[in-house]
Design a protein around this motif. Structure first.
Motif, PDB file in Angstrom:
ATOM      1  N   ALA A  20     -15.144 100.821 -30.543  1.00  0.00           N
ATOM      2  CA  ALA A  20     -16.173 100.689 -31.577  1.00  0.00           C
ATOM      3  C   ALA A  20     -17.534 100.371 -30.957  1.00  0.00           C
ATOM      4  N   ALA A  21     -17.557  99.469 -29.975  1.00  0.00           N
ATOM      5  CA  ALA A  21     -18.814  99.122 -29.318  1.00  0.00           C
ATOM      6  C   ALA A  21     -19.392 100.317 -28.572  1.00  0.00           C
ATOM      7  N   LEU A  22     -18.536 101.068 -27.900  1.00  0.00           N
ATOM      8  CA  LEU A  22     -19.000 102.260 -27.193  1.00  0.00           C
ATOM      9  C   LEU A  22     -19.511 103.310 -28.176  1.00  0.00           C
ATOM     10  N   THR A  23     -18.813 103.479 -29.278  1.00  0.00           N
ATOM     11  CA  THR A  23     -19.244 104.435 -30.303  1.00  0.00           C
ATOM     12  C   THR A  23     -20.612 104.046 -30.844  1.00  0.00           C
ATOM     13  N   GLU A  51     -22.187 111.522 -15.873  1.00  0.00           N
ATOM     14  CA  GLU A  51     -23.292 111.336 -16.815  1.00  0.00           C
ATOM     15  C   GLU A  51     -22.943 110.265 -17.842  1.00  0.00           C
ATOM     16  N   VAL A  52     -21.702 110.257 -18.314  1.00  0.00           N
ATOM     17  CA  VAL A  52     -21.265 109.263 -19.299  1.00  0.00           C
ATOM     18  C   VAL A  52     -21.222 107.875 -18.669  1.00  0.00           C
ATOM     19  N   ILE A  53     -20.733 107.777 -17.450  1.00  0.00           N
ATOM     20  CA  ILE A  53     -20.657 106.497 -16.760  1.00  0.00           C
ATOM     21  C   ILE A  53     -22.059 105.961 -16.481  1.00  0.00           C
ATOM     22  N   SER A  54     -22.976 106.838 -16.141  1.00  0.00           N
ATOM     23  CA  SER A  54     -24.360 106.422 -15.928  1.00  0.00           C
ATOM     24  C   SER A  54     -24.963 105.872 -17.211  1.00  0.00           C
ATOM     25  N   ARG A  55     -24.715 106.535 -18.346  1.00  0.00           N
ATOM     26  CA  ARG A  55     -25.194 106.033 -19.636  1.00  0.00           C
ATOM     27  C   ARG A  55     -24.557 104.694 -19.973  1.00  0.00           C
ATOM     28  N   LEU A  56     -23.268 104.557 -19.690  1.00  0.00           N
ATOM     29  CA  LEU A  56     -22.564 103.300 -19.938  1.00  0.00           C
ATOM     30  C   LEU A  56     -23.196 102.165 -19.129  1.00  0.00           C
ATOM     31  N   ALA A  57     -23.474 102.412 -17.872  1.00  0.00           N
ATOM     32  CA  ALA A  57     -24.115 101.404 -17.030  1.00  0.00           C
ATOM     33  C   ALA A  57     -25.484 101.013 -17.587  1.00  0.00           C
ATOM     34  N   ASP A  58     -26.260 101.987 -18.050  1.00  0.00           N
ATOM     35  CA  ASP A  58     -27.566 101.707 -18.641  1.00  0.00           C
ATOM     36  C   ASP A  58     -27.434 100.835 -19.889  1.00  0.00           C
ATOM     37  N   VAL A  59     -26.468 101.153 -20.738  1.00  0.00           N
ATOM     38  CA  VAL A  59     -26.252 100.375 -21.970  1.00  0.00           C
ATOM     39  C   VAL A  59     -25.866  98.939 -21.633  1.00  0.00           C
ATOM     40  N   ILE A  60     -24.996  98.770 -20.664  1.00  0.00           N
ATOM     41  CA  ILE A  60     -24.574  97.422 -20.273  1.00  0.00           C
ATOM     42  C   ILE A  60     -25.764  96.631 -19.724  1.00  0.00           C
ATOM     43  N   GLY A  65     -26.933  98.802 -27.570  1.00  0.00           N
ATOM     44  CA  GLY A  65     -27.853  99.730 -28.223  1.00  0.00           C
ATOM     45  C   GLY A  65     -27.578 101.161 -27.851  1.00  0.00           C
ATOM     46  N   LYS A  66     -28.215 102.058 -28.552  1.00  0.00           N
ATOM     47  CA  LYS A  66     -28.024 103.493 -28.319  1.00  0.00           C
ATOM     48  C   LYS A  66     -28.499 103.879 -26.933  1.00  0.00           C
ATOM     49  N   ALA A  67     -27.708 104.750 -26.289  1.00  0.00           N
ATOM     50  CA  ALA A  67     -28.060 105.225 -24.938  1.00  0.00           C
ATOM     51  C   ALA A  67     -29.130 106.290 -25.024  1.00  0.00           C
TER      52      ALA A  67
END
Length: 67
Positions: A20-23, A51-60, A65-67
């Protein structure tokens, strides 16, 4: 939940909470799921594109918040 021990946390509930948090952040980990072969309550994050892992790292780093 900071003081919870491994045995106190339901891996299925934890997985759905993370999903849910990732969504909410616009990120999907298709292989996210409970490791049913483990008796340690492990959650398998699975595989994802770089690309997804990079976005995940940015969000963390930003704290959500939205990537």
């Amino acid at each position: 939940m900071a003081n919870a021990t491994a045995s106190d946390v339901d891996p299925y509930a934890a997985t759905e909470s993370l999903r849910a948090a990732l969504t909410d952040a616009g990120i999907v980990l298709p292989s996210l799921g409970v490791d049913v072969g483990s008796d340690m309550g492990l959650v398998n994050l699975g595989r994802a594109r770089a690309e997804v892992i990079s976005r995940l790292a940015d969000v963390i780093r930003r704290g959500g918040g939205k990537a």
